[in-house]
Structure formats: C-alpha cells, structure tokens
Design a protein around this motif. Structure first.
Motif, mmCIF file in Angstrom:
data_model
loop_
_atom_site.group_PDB
_atom_site.id
_atom_site.type_symbol
_atom_site.label_atom_id
_atom_site.label_comp_id
_atom_site.label_asym_id
_atom_site.label_seq_id
_atom_site.Cartn_x
_atom_site.Cartn_y
_atom_site.Cartn_z
ATOM 1 N N ARG A 90 -39.635 35.649 -16.710
ATOM 2 C CA ARG A 90 -39.925 35.628 -18.146
ATOM 3 C C ARG A 90 -38.611 35.521 -18.916
ATOM 4 N N GLU A 111 -36.168 36.089 -21.948
ATOM 5 C CA GLU A 111 -35.975 37.033 -23.050
ATOM 6 C C GLU A 111 -34.658 36.738 -23.761
ATOM 7 N N THR A 121 -39.067 38.494 -26.490
ATOM 8 C CA THR A 121 -39.541 37.339 -25.719
ATOM 9 C C THR A 121 -39.603 36.080 -26.584
ATOM 10 N N CYS A 163 -42.176 32.708 -27.416
ATOM 11 C CA CYS A 163 -43.542 32.192 -27.295
ATOM 12 C C CYS A 163 -43.526 30.809 -26.644
ATOM 13 N N ASP A 174 -46.591 39.455 -18.596
ATOM 14 C CA ASP A 174 -46.457 39.696 -20.034
ATOM 15 C C ASP A 174 -45.300 40.647 -20.315
ATOM 16 N N ASN A 224 -43.130 42.901 -23.512
ATOM 17 C CA ASN A 224 -43.535 43.815 -24.578
ATOM 18 C C ASN A 224 -42.463 43.784 -25.662
ATOM 19 N N ILE A 259 -41.620 39.379 -30.273
ATOM 20 C CA ILE A 259 -41.512 37.966 -29.901
ATOM 21 C C ILE A 259 -40.590 37.329 -30.936
ATOM 22 N N ASN A 278 -48.076 38.648 -26.490
ATOM 23 C CA ASN A 278 -47.229 38.666 -25.298
ATOM 24 C C ASN A 278 -47.853 37.952 -24.106
ATOM 25 N N ASP A 318 -45.952 34.746 -23.621
ATOM 26 C CA ASP A 318 -44.516 34.764 -23.305
ATOM 27 C C ASP A 318 -44.193 33.666 -22.301
#
Length: 457
Positions: A38, A40, A49, A51, A82, A84, A87, A114, A117
């Motif tokens: 993911r 970040e 995060t 989108c 996902d 947290n 975003i 999320n 993400d």
C-alpha cells in the motif's frame, strides 16, 4: 560520577533520536516484499494513503522512482490491505517526468474510503527492451501482459493473439506453458499499446521476436495470459470426488497442469453434473447444495462451466479458467447415480418431505424441470400417479426452490387418464425461467369413490 553522567547522557541522546520525515516522503506498507504494498505519503506531519481514482501506471512509475526503484505498476485496491487515517491524495495525474509524487497534479479533498487505497509494485531491476511482466494479477501467474519498449511499459493487443503466443510469453517469463485470458476479463491498461497482430511460430525465445505490427488498438483489447509451471500431463482433465458421505458424491475436483483444484459453482447445473458423472463412470448426476460441500483448497480451475450434455469430458465444455470472484466457499459438489433413469422418469426434489417438492423429468440424457404454465391439479395427479402415488396437487412456484438445467416441458395438458406424464400434450420449446419451475404434493390416498376429474377443451 562523571563517567556515570556521560553514560546517562548517551542513553538519553540515543533514546531521543527520531527519524525525521519530509513532506512528500513515500513508503510501502503491508506488502509481501519490500518493493510492493500500500502506498503512503507523509503530509502535514502524518502518514496517510492515496486514493486509486485515476491512479495509473504513470503515477506508479513516478512513485517507484521516488522510492529508488526503476519503474513499477499499480496494484488495484481490491488486492491491497486497507489503510487507516487520512487519505491525502485523490485524482492523481502525473506526466511521468516528476521527481516526486507530490509534484503531480492531485486533489487534496476526496470522496474516497480506505477500501480505495492504492498499492504499487516496483521493479527492483531496471527492465530491458522486450522484457515482459504480468500486472493486475490474481494468483501471480496471470494478469494483463505488458512489454517494455522505448523506455516505458505498455500493453499488447489481443488481435491475432492465441495460445501459441501465450506459450512463448509464458516461457519468456520462466514458465513452461500458458493460455490466453479473454480481454473482457482483463483490467484495461494505460500508456502505449506496443504490439498488435502478433504471430509466433512457437520457437521464439522472446515475444518481441514474433512477427507483429504497431497498428491502432484500444485498451479494452489488452490481452492477458495465465502461465503454468507444468505442461499438461496424461491426467489433464481427470476428475475426482472429495469429502462426500459416499464415494459417488462430494466436492468436484479437476486435475489441470499436474495440480488438483476445484470448480466454481457459478452457472454449474445438472447438465454439467451429468457430464462430470459420466466421465467418472456413472450414468447421471445432480448438483449438491453449496452448504453441504466442504470447502477445498488450492487453485480454483474452472468457472461458468456450460456443457451441452454430449461432451465426454468436463474440460471439453465451455468454461472460464481465469477466476476473479470465486472463493472456496463457492466450490461445487455433485452426486452421481450409477443407475440410468428411463426417458420420461420423474422425481421430486428439494421438498420438505419426500412426497412434495420441485418436479423434475429425465429427457435427452439429463434431468430438467417442468414449467408451471397451465399446470394444474389434473397434471399433478398424473405426475404423482406416475411416481407411484394415488393423487396430487400443484404447489405454488413461489414455494419451490428453483431448479437447474433445462426446462424440458412447458404448457402441459393432461386429460387425467394418462399413466405417464410424458404422454400428455406439451411443448418442448419453453419460454419459462427457473422461477416458474412447478412443484407437486403427492398423496397415497386416492380420491373418494364417485369423484372424478374431467378437463374440458
């Protein structure tokens, strides 16, 4: 005393060292390897995060370069754990020349959750011209086929692309064989479509060595492939039943490319079950309710199986082999019968008691249902008499579990004197749906003496 004080100051200084981050720094989280996961970004002193709206491989390329890699591609949000918190970015648009993701155009207000993400997979080694990769993969050995040409990754058009081309591509990727995945099952790519009208003879070591051109193609024609480590063996397509109460029933499994796996129950009906059972040495078969089938493991090999009923092996039926939305809770099970039913034989299925339920008839080598159009208590009595009862009545279709397979009989009309239902007048060209499958409730009690039934025409 001085030594002790210096030691304490050293401990305090070491404890207070905190790694600082700058606005726009990136990191990858919750991936199987350090080069994927993911995405970040550090913003307003907090990690958050990005989108996946509008996020494509050009954006992934910029992010991967910022992280010290050479290139990369998007991992769709369904395949990303996902995150947290906040975003920070939405509707990201990079042109590919940026040194930092934060220099791209983006919205800092968003309508995302999320579950959207985005993730990325960065290439550890810089690709060379003609290198291949699989993106948007479900199992690692499948996905959209991409090729590296002129310093960027692009897609391959499915025009003329068949299993010979898939085998060449899979061998280049380190597998032994492979098959094409229909473009309609593949996420559309982005960027340049580098190859079109590919024509391999099967001996090429690289896909780029096959004959091709650069004619126009659209991304909805991006080709996908599924690769396998093993060539088909003599067991290819063999079936077995696992986990049943008896040897003639259980979870249906198939051997493909040297590996046993399961079959998704989507669209799998009694015609498909009968083909499978005949391959296993039985005469006919029916689908088991999914809640009675133990979940399997390993690969789910087939989905949306559609047999005509004449096939000798299940693998010869139409099917999809690229599975996106089936889990092992959807593994199909079947029950096989050694004794072949006679043409026109009836049975009652899925009722609360053995004498009531959905009415089915065996025709053309497979069990099917009867439509409730014009079906009345006279027809029900003939059906029940055929089954060894004395009388019967119709059960409303909204109280009946929908059947599977062909609706063999429609617009049935019995006089009431027939001893076999299939000798009544009916049409075999049905315009009915399974929601119109008829049910009957049979009784061993015969009508009171003096009563008779008569159908007027």
């Amino acid at each position: 005393m001085m030594k002790r004080l210096m030691f304490m100051l050293y401990i305090i200084s070491e404890t207070c060292i905190v790694k600082s981050h700058n606005t726009g720094d990136l990191r990858l989280i919750d991936g199987l390897q350090e080069n994927k996961g993911r995405l970040e970004i550090f913003y307003n002193d907090t990690w958050g995060t990005v989108c996946d709206d509008s996020f494509d491989n050009i954006d992934a390329l910029v992010a991967c370069r910022q992280l010290g890699y050479c290139s990369g591609f998007v991992i769709r949000s369904p395949f990303v754990n996902d995150g947290n918190g906040t975003i920070w970015m939405d509707d990201l648009q990079c042109n590919g020349t940026e040194n930092s993701l934060i220099n791209c155009i983006y919205q800092d207000s968003h309508n995302c959750g999320n579950h959207e993400d985005v993730g990325i997979n960065c290439d550890i080694a810089c690709p060379q011209t003609g290198d291949l990769r699989l993106t948007e993969s479900v199992s690692g050995n499948d996905g959209r086929l991409e090729i590296y040409i002129n310093g960027s990754w692009g897609t391959v058009c499915d025009n003329g692309f068949d299993n010979i081309e898939a085998v060449v591509a899979c061998r280049q990727l380190g597998y032994r064989t492979g098959t094409v995945i229909r473009a309609s099952l593949i996420y559309d790519g982005s960027g340049t479509i580098w190859l079109n009208n590919l024509d391999c003879d099967g001996s090429e070591s690289k896909l780029i060595n096959c004959t091709h051109n650069y004619l126009y193609c659209a991304h909805y024609n991006d080709v996908g492939i599924q690769c396998f480590l093993n060539n088909p063996s003599e067991d290819h397509g063999n079936l077995r039943l696992i986990g049943g109460r008896n040897e003639n029933e259980g979870r249906l499994e198939i051997n493909l490319y040297g590996e046993w796996g399961t079959i998704c129950d989507d669209l799998f009906d009694n015609i498909d079950a009968s083909v499978a059972c005949k391959q296993l040495g039985y005469c006919t078969g029916t689908v088991l309710k999914s809640q009675t089938v133990a979940d399997g493991n390993g690969t789910i090999w087939l989905r949306n199986v559609g047999c005509l009923g004449s096939e000798m092996k299940l693998i010869n039926c139409s099917h999809e082999s690229y599975i996106r939305d089936c889990g092992h809770q959807d593994d199909v099970g079947i029950q096989c019968n050694s004794t072949c039913p006679a043409t026109g034989q009836l049975r009652i299925i899925d009722g609360a008691q053995e004498h009531e339920g959905r009415l089915e008839i065996y025709l053309n080598g497979a069990w099917g249902t009867v439509c409730d159009d014009y079906f009345d208590d006279i027809d029900a009595t003939v059906a029940c008499y055929d089954l060894g009862y004395c009388s019967g009545q119709v059960v409303s279709s909204n109280l009946i579990v929908n059947g599977l397979g062909t609706i063999w009989i429609d617009d049935l009309t019995c006089f009431g004197i027939e001893v076999r239902l299939n000798t009544c007048k009916y049409t075999s060209n049905s315009n009915c749906r399974p929601s119109e499958d008829v049910g009957v409730r049979c009784s061993a009690a015969c009508p009171t003496a003096g009563k008779f039934i008569l159908k007027l025409f």
